[in-house]
Design a protein around this motif. Structure first.
Motif, PDB file in Angstrom:
ATOM      1  N   LEU A 177       0.834  -1.188   0.000  1.00 18.22           N
ATOM      2  CA  LEU A 177       0.000   0.000   0.000  1.00 18.22           C
ATOM      3  C   LEU A 177       0.881   1.255   0.000  1.00 18.22           C
ATOM      4  CD1 LEU A 177      -2.567  -1.024   2.773  1.00 18.22           C
ATOM      5  CD2 LEU A 177      -2.702  -1.474   0.310  1.00 18.22           C
ATOM      6  N   ARG A 178       0.280   2.352  -0.453  1.00 17.92           N
ATOM      7  CA  ARG A 178       1.004   3.616  -0.394  1.00 17.92           C
ATOM      8  C   ARG A 178       0.007   4.759  -0.273  1.00 17.92           C
ATOM      9  NH1 ARG A 178       2.884   4.140  -6.756  1.00 17.92           N
ATOM     10  NH2 ARG A 178       0.793   4.453  -7.616  1.00 17.92           N
ATOM     11  N   ASP A 179       0.443   5.799   0.432  1.00 12.68           N
ATOM     12  CA  ASP A 179      -0.256   7.077   0.377  1.00 12.68           C
ATOM     13  C   ASP A 179       0.802   8.138   0.153  1.00 12.68           C
ATOM     14  OD1 ASP A 179       0.998   7.531   2.804  1.00 12.68           O
ATOM     15  OD2 ASP A 179      -0.812   7.446   4.009  1.00 12.68           O
ATOM     16  N   ASN A 180       0.459   9.400   0.282  1.00 19.99           N
ATOM     17  CA  ASN A 180       1.439  10.448  -0.055  1.00 19.99           C
ATOM     18  C   ASN A 180       2.500  10.637   1.019  1.00 19.99           C
ATOM     19  OD1 ASN A 180      -0.093  11.622   1.893  1.00 19.99           O
ATOM     20  ND2 ASN A 180      -0.828  13.336   0.646  1.00 19.99           N
ATOM     21  N   THR A 181       2.470   9.761   2.083  1.00 24.66           N
ATOM     22  CA  THR A 181       3.485   9.881   3.143  1.00 24.66           C
ATOM     23  C   THR A 181       4.398   8.665   3.227  1.00 24.66           C
ATOM     24  OG1 THR A 181       2.148   8.860   4.904  1.00 24.66           O
ATOM     25  CG2 THR A 181       1.833  11.222   4.509  1.00 24.66           C
ATOM     26  N   GLY A 182       4.040   7.561   2.590  1.00 27.27           N
ATOM     27  CA  GLY A 182       4.894   6.393   2.703  1.00 27.27           C
ATOM     28  C   GLY A 182       4.257   5.135   2.153  1.00 27.27           C
ATOM     29  N   ARG A 183       4.936   3.997   2.380  1.00 31.96           N
ATOM     30  CA  ARG A 183       4.477   2.694   1.905  1.00 31.96           C
ATOM     31  C   ARG A 183       4.314   1.733   3.076  1.00 31.96           C
ATOM     32  NH1 ARG A 183       8.025   1.623  -3.626  1.00 31.96           N
ATOM     33  NH2 ARG A 183       7.415   3.560  -4.691  1.00 31.96           N
ATOM     34  N   LEU A 184       3.452   0.728   2.865  1.00 30.93           N
ATOM     35  CA  LEU A 184       3.164  -0.236   3.938  1.00 30.93           C
ATOM     36  C   LEU A 184       2.833  -1.587   3.317  1.00 30.93           C
ATOM     37  CD1 LEU A 184       2.572  -0.614   7.067  1.00 30.93           C
ATOM     38  CD2 LEU A 184       0.171  -0.232   6.466  1.00 30.93           C
ATOM     39  N   LYS A 185       3.398  -2.645   3.900  1.00 31.45           N
ATOM     40  CA  LYS A 185       3.082  -4.005   3.443  1.00 31.45           C
ATOM     41  C   LYS A 185       2.184  -4.657   4.497  1.00 31.45           C
ATOM     42  CE  LYS A 185       5.221  -8.447   2.223  1.00 31.45           C
ATOM     43  NZ  LYS A 185       6.501  -9.181   2.105  1.00 31.45           N
ATOM     44  N   ILE A 186       1.057  -5.220   4.049  1.00 34.44           N
ATOM     45  CA  ILE A 186       0.156  -5.928   4.960  1.00 34.44           C
ATOM     46  C   ILE A 186      -0.126  -7.323   4.420  1.00 34.44           C
ATOM     47  CG2 ILE A 186      -0.942  -3.809   5.792  1.00 34.44           C
ATOM     48  CD1 ILE A 186      -3.352  -4.502   3.995  1.00 34.44           C
ATOM     49  N   GLY A 187      -0.570  -8.209   5.288  1.00 38.25           N
ATOM     50  CA  GLY A 187      -0.884  -9.572   4.871  1.00 38.25           C
ATOM     51  C   GLY A 187      -2.087 -10.114   5.612  1.00 38.25           C
TER      52      GLY A 187
END
Length: 832
Positions: free
Chosen positions: A217-227
Motif C-alpha cells: 500500500l502507499r499514500d502520499n506519506t509512505g508505503r506499507l506491506k500488509i498480509g
C-alpha cells in the motif's frame, strides 16, 4: 440521502463472486456471503413498496438457512436473487431511498450532546419505531436469525430481543482514528486509507491449506506491506486466488484497520480488515473499519458475526425502550437517555459516545442495586417489635471496672453507636469493621451485657470451632468475675452437655451462648433472645445468618469482621447495613516488621526463628496445603512439619495444626502451643483467626504468593499481640513481578483498609471475600475498582429517591425495572 449505485453494485458483485466460486458460502472480510445477504435483506430501505417487503423478508430467511442447502438449491437461490435485484433496480430507478442513519440526540439542552449511531449503525429512529420487534419477542422469530441460529445464541443465555439489547460488549477496539502511513505507531489500533501498489495471493509453500494475501500500500506519506491469512482448502483454488487479485487490483483505493505491529521488516497492520473504496474520499461503510468496534463474549459454536448479526436485528427495538429514570434525575447526574446508551454501547460512532453510554449503563447497575438495598433497609426499619435494651446498668458498669485497660476513642465511639441502636424498637442491623487486634470483642461484650441486664439472652456465632473457643475463653474470664454463666456449643460438644445447654436456654437460665453453626440447628431454642452477634460474618451464607435471627422475635443483630472491606465493596454487599469502624489500635502495640523473602534467604528466616525462640518466644509457620500436591510445587504442612522437626529444629518441639484433624487433635495442638509446650506451630490457614498467643512473635508464611493480601494481613495479625517486637516473613518462590508487587504492599503498610483496597485492585471483589458467600454482584459493565465515583453518585441518587417516595409508586417504570433486575439478574442473594 439515497442509496447510490455502488451499493447495488456491491450486492450484485457479491452474488456474482459466489456463483463464480461454486456457491461455497465464501468468507468475506467481515461476513460470510450468506450472512451479508441475510443482513442486506433483513432491513428495508425507506420508501420500499409494502408489496415488496414480504419478498425481502423471505430472502432474508432463505439466506439465514443458506449454509444448510445443497449446491443445487444454493445455485437456484442465487440466480433468483440476481434476477430480482436486476428487476428491483430497474423498477425503482429514480426513486430516492433513504440511507440508514440516525441524527444526533442530546440528553437535554443544557447537557453535552451524545451521539447515537451514525451511518455505520443499523437503523434510524423513524424506521426503527415502525419495524422494531417487541422487546419480549423470541430471537428465533427474527427473520434475520431463525430457529437454528437462535439455538446457538441460547448457549449465551440469549432468548429474547431484550436479552440481545442488554448483551453488552465486553470490550471495544477503537479503529475510529484515521492516520497516514508515516504516523503509524506500534501498539495502536488505527485506520488508514491508501492505494494498492501491488497484490499477490498464493498458497503457502509450507502448508497447502494456508493461503496468503499480501498487499503493498502507499499514500502520499509512505508505503506499507500488509498480509492476511486464509486457512482452508477452498482458498487454495486458483480461481479463488485470482478473484482476490481482481478485487484488490493495483490502483484500488482501500480502507484498512487493525493493530499496528513492529517487525524486522518494519511496521505492519496485523490481520487487518480491508474495504474497497470507489474513491479516496468515500465514506467507509464497514461496521468495523473506521469506527469503535464492539467485542462480545462468545462460547463454543457461537461466532462473533452471529452475535453482531443478532444484535443488529434487535437494535430497532431500542427505540421502543422507555427510560425508567425521570428526566430531572438524568439531567442532575448528566446521564445519557437509556435508548441512546444502548445504541452507543453496541455501535458507538466515536469514543466519547461510548464513554457516555458506558457511564449511564454503569450508573444503572449501581443505582438499582443501591435502591434495592435501601428499600430492604427501609422495610426493616418499619418493624417496631424489637426489644428495647437498657444501655446503662449494673452489669455494664461492673464490666468497665474489671477491664484491665482503657478503651480507645474508636471503641467508645462504636459502643455509643451500638447502644443508641439498642434503645430503639427498630431492630439494629450494624456491621462493625476493625483491623486485627483493634478490640472488636470488647465492644460486642458490652452490647451483650446491655441485653442481659435488660432481661434478654445473647448469642455469639463464629465460623470455626477454633474462633468460637477463643471467644468462649475470653468471655468466661470476664463473665466469671460478673458471676454470669456462658456456654460453648459446637459440633464437638458431647450429647449430654448439649442436652443440658438446650434445657438451660429454654428456661432462660443461660444468658449467653457462644458457638458455631451448631447454634442454628433446630433443637436450639432461646427463651428470650434479644441480641445476635455474628463474627467474621462474610464466612456465613445469607440463609445461615437469617436462621440465627429467627431464633428470637426480631432480635438486634451486630455483625463483626476483622477483614477490612473497601468502601465500594462495603456499599455493594452491606448497603442495607449501618457500618461502624474501629480505626484505632490499642496504645503500646508495635508495628510488625514485615519482609518478603526468596527461597535463597530461607536460612536467614531460620536464624531469626532461633533467636526469638532462644528468648522464650514462639513461632508460626503457615502453609497453603495440608499434604503435598502432585500438580502444584508447593510445600505442604505435613511435609514441612516433618522437615522442621527432624532436619532443621530437632532440639525443639514442633506442633502441627490443620483442618483435617479432629476437634480433639486441634484443641490439643493449640493448647500445647498456648501453654508453651511447643515452640513452633506448623499450620494451614486454620490459624488465620482465633488463635491468640501473645508470646508468638514470628509468622513465617510459605508460598506467600498463593494468598490474598487481606488473608496475609489476617495471618500477620496472629503475632504482635504482646509487648515484644514481632516479625512477619513472607517466603515466595515466584519471580512474577505482580507477585512481588503484591508482597511489597504488606512490607510497606500495616493499614488493613488500605491493604484490602489494594487486594481488590489485584484480585477483584469476588476473590477478596469469596464469591459464593459474599454476595458480590456479577456486574455486566461496572467495576468496583474503576467506577467508585459512579457508585457514590448512584448511592446518592438512590438515597434522594428513597427520601421522596420509598415505595417508588410515583415512578412506576423505575419500580418495575428494580423488580426485574432484582428477580432476574440478582436473584435476591446479593441483599445481605
Amino acid at each position: 440521502m439515497a442509496i447510490e449505485k455502488p451499493d447495488w453494485l456491491r450486492l450484485q458483485k457479491a452474488l456474482a463472486i459466489e456463483a463464480e466460486q461454486g456457491f461455497t458460502d465464501l468468507v468475506g472480510r467481515q461476513y460470510r456471503f450468506s450472512e451479508f445477504l441475510c443482513l442486506t435483506f433483513g432491513k428495508f430501505p425507506s420508501g420500499i413498496p409494502s408489496e415488496e417487503r414480504d419478498r425481502w423478508q423471505q430472502l432474508a430467511a432463505e439466506y439465514a438457512d443458506y449454509s444448510s442447502l445443497d449446491i443445487a438449491s444454493r445455485q437456484s437461490l442465487v440466480a433468483q436473487t440476481r434476477r430480482y435485484i436486476h428487476q428491483f433496480i430497474s423498477t425503482e430507478s429514480g426513486m430516492e431511498v433513504e440511507k440508514i442513519a440516525t441524527p444526533k440526540i442530546s440528553v437535554s439542552e443544557s447537557k453535552p450532546n451524545y451521539k447515537t449511531p451514525n451511518a455505520k449503525s443499523p437503523l434510524s429512529p423513524e424506521i426503527s419505531r415502525r419495524l422494531a420487534p417487541a422487546l419480549n419477542q423470541k430471537i428465533s422469530e427474527l427473520s434475520e436469525i431463525g430457529p437454528r441460529q437462535a439455538d446457538k445464541l441460547a448457549r449465551l443465555g440469549l432468548y429474547t430481543v431484550r436479552d440481545l439489547l442488554y448483551y453488552f460488549p465486553r470490550d471495544h477496539i477503537d479503529y475510529a482514528r484515521q492516520v497516514r502511513i508515516n504516523e503509524l505507531q506500534a501498539g495502536e489500533t488505527v485506520t488508514i486509507v491508501a492505494t494498492i501498489k501491488s497484490c499477490s495471493c498464493f498458497t503457502s509453500p509450507k502448508n497447502k491449506k494456508l493461503t496468503i494475501l499480501e498487499l503493498q500500500l502507499r499514500d502520499n506519506t509512505g508505503r506499507l506491506k500488509i498480509g492476511r491469512f486464509y486457512a482452508g482448502a477452498r482458498y487454495s483454488s486458483r480461481a479463488w486466488q485470482e478473484s482476490i487479485k481482481r478485487q484488490y487490483a493495483a490502483g484500488t483505493v482501500v480502507a484498512v484497520c487493525g493493530l499496528v505491529k513492529a517487525s524486522k521488516y518494519g511496521k505492519t497492520i496485523d490481520n487487518p480488515e480491508i474495504e474497497v473504496l470507489a474513491n479516496p474520499g468515500d465514506e467507509i461503510e464497514s461496521l468495523t473499519i473506521g469506527r469503535v468496534v464492539p467485542i462480545y463474549a462468545l462460547t463454543e459454536g457461537v461466532v462473533a458475526s452471529l452475535v453482531r448479526q443478532a444484535v443488529t436485528a434487535a437494535m430497532p427495538a431500542a427505540q421502543l425502550i422507555k427510560d425508567p429514570l425521570p428526566k430531572g434525575l438524568r439531567d442532575k447526574y448528566n446521564l445519557m437517555e437509556l435508548k441512546d446508551a444502548i445504541n452507543n454501547i453496541h455501535f458507538p460512532p466515536d469514543s466519547d459516545s461510548l464513554t457516555g453510554a458506558r457511564r449511564r449503563l454503569v450508573f444503572d447497575e449501581f443505582y438499582y442495586l443501591q435502591l434495592g438495598l435501601l428499600q430492604r433497609q427501609h422495610k426493616a426499619k418499619q418493624i417496631q417489635t424489637s426489644a428495647v435494651l437498657v444501655p446503662k446498668g449494673q452489669l455494664v458498669d461492673e464490666f468497665y471496672k474489671i477491664l484491665p485497660f482503657q478503651l480507645t476513642g474508636a471503641q467508645q465511639r462504636v459502643i455509643n453507636d451500638i447502644l443508641g441502636d439498642l434503645q430503639k424498637t427498630v431492630p439494629m442491623n450494624r456491621l462493625v469493621q476493625g483491623d486485627v487486634g483493634s478490640g472488636k470483642t470488647v465492644v460486642a461484650v458490652i452490647a451483650l451485657l446491655a441485653a442481659i441486664q435488660s432481661g434478654y439472652q445473647g448469642a455469639l456465632m463464629a465460623p470455626t470451632e477454633v474462633l468460637a473457643e477463643q471467644h468462649y475463653r475470653k468471655l468466661v474470664s470476664w463473665f466469671n468475675l460478673l458471676h454470669l454463666p456462658v456456654e460453648l456449643l459446637t459440633g464437638s460438644t458431647k450429647a449430654s452437655k448439649r442436652r443440658q445447654i438446650h434445657a438451660h436456654l429454654e428456661t432462660g437460665e443461660l444468658p449467653l451462648l457462644v458457638g458455631t453453626h451448631a447454634l442454628i440447628q433446630d433443637p436450639v431454642n432461646f427463651n428470650r433472645l434479644g441480641l445476635v452477634v455474628i463474627d467474621e460474618q462474610h464466612r456465613f451464607g445469607v440463609e445461615q445468618r437469617a436462621k440465627l435471627q429467627q431464633k428470637g422475635a426480631q432480635p438486634h443483630v451486630l455483625t463483626m469482621t476483622a477483614t477490612p472491606i473497601p468502601r465500594t465493596l462495603a456499599l455493594t454487599i452491606h448497603g442495607d447495613l449501618d457500618v461502624s469502624q474501629i480505626d484505632e489500635l490499642p496504645p503500646g502495640r508495635q508495628a510488625i516488621k514485615t519482609t518478603a523473602l526468596t527461597s535463597s534467604q530461607r536460612e536467614d528466616a531460620y536464624d531469626l526463628m532461633r533467636r526469638e525462640i532462644a528468648q522464650g518466644r514462639q513461632v508460626y509457620v503457615v502453609l497453603p496445603l495440608v499434604e503435598e500436591s502432585e500438580k502444584l510445587d508447593l510445600r505442604s504442612a505435613v511435609e514441612e512439619h516433618q522437615n522442621l522437626q527432624e532436619a532443621v529444629f530437632p532440639d525443639l518441639k514442633v506442633g502441627l495444626l490443620h483442618g483435617r484433624m479432629s476437634s480433639a487433635e486441634k484443641d490439643e495442638a493449640i493448647t500445647k502451643f498456648r501453654d508453651g509446650e511447643t515452640q513452633i506451630l506448623v499450620s494451614t490457614t486454620v490459624v488465620e483467626v482465633g488463635v491468640d498467643v501473645p508470646n508468638a512473635t514470628v509468622m513465617l508464611v510459605e508460598n506467600a504468593e498463593r494468598f490474598g493480601l487481606s488473608q496475609l494481613h489476617q495471618l500477620r495479625g496472629r503475632v504482635g499481640r504482646g509487648a515484644a517486637q514481632s516479625y512477619c516473613l513472607l517466603m515466595s518462590s515466584s519471580k512474577s513481578a505482580d507477585a512481588q508487587q503484591r508482597l511489597k504492599v504488606l512490607e510497606q503498610s500495616q493499614d488493613g483498609f488500605f491493604i484490602s483496597e489494594m487486594d481488590m485492585r489485584f484480585r477483584g471483589p469476588g476473590e477478596v471475600l469469596g464469591r459464593k458467600q459474599s454476595g458480590v454482584a456479577d456486574f455486566t459493565l461496572a467495576s468496583l475498582v474503576e467506577d467508585e465515583q459512579i457508585l457514590i453518585l448512584a448511592r446518592n441518587a438512590a438515597e434522594k429517591v428513597m427520601e421522596i417516595d420509598p415505595t417508588l409508586d410515583r415512578w412506576f417504570l423505575m419500580k418495575e425495572e428494580l423488580k426485574y433486575r432484582h428477580e432476574r439478574l440478582m436473584g435476591g442473594a446479593i441483599l445481605t
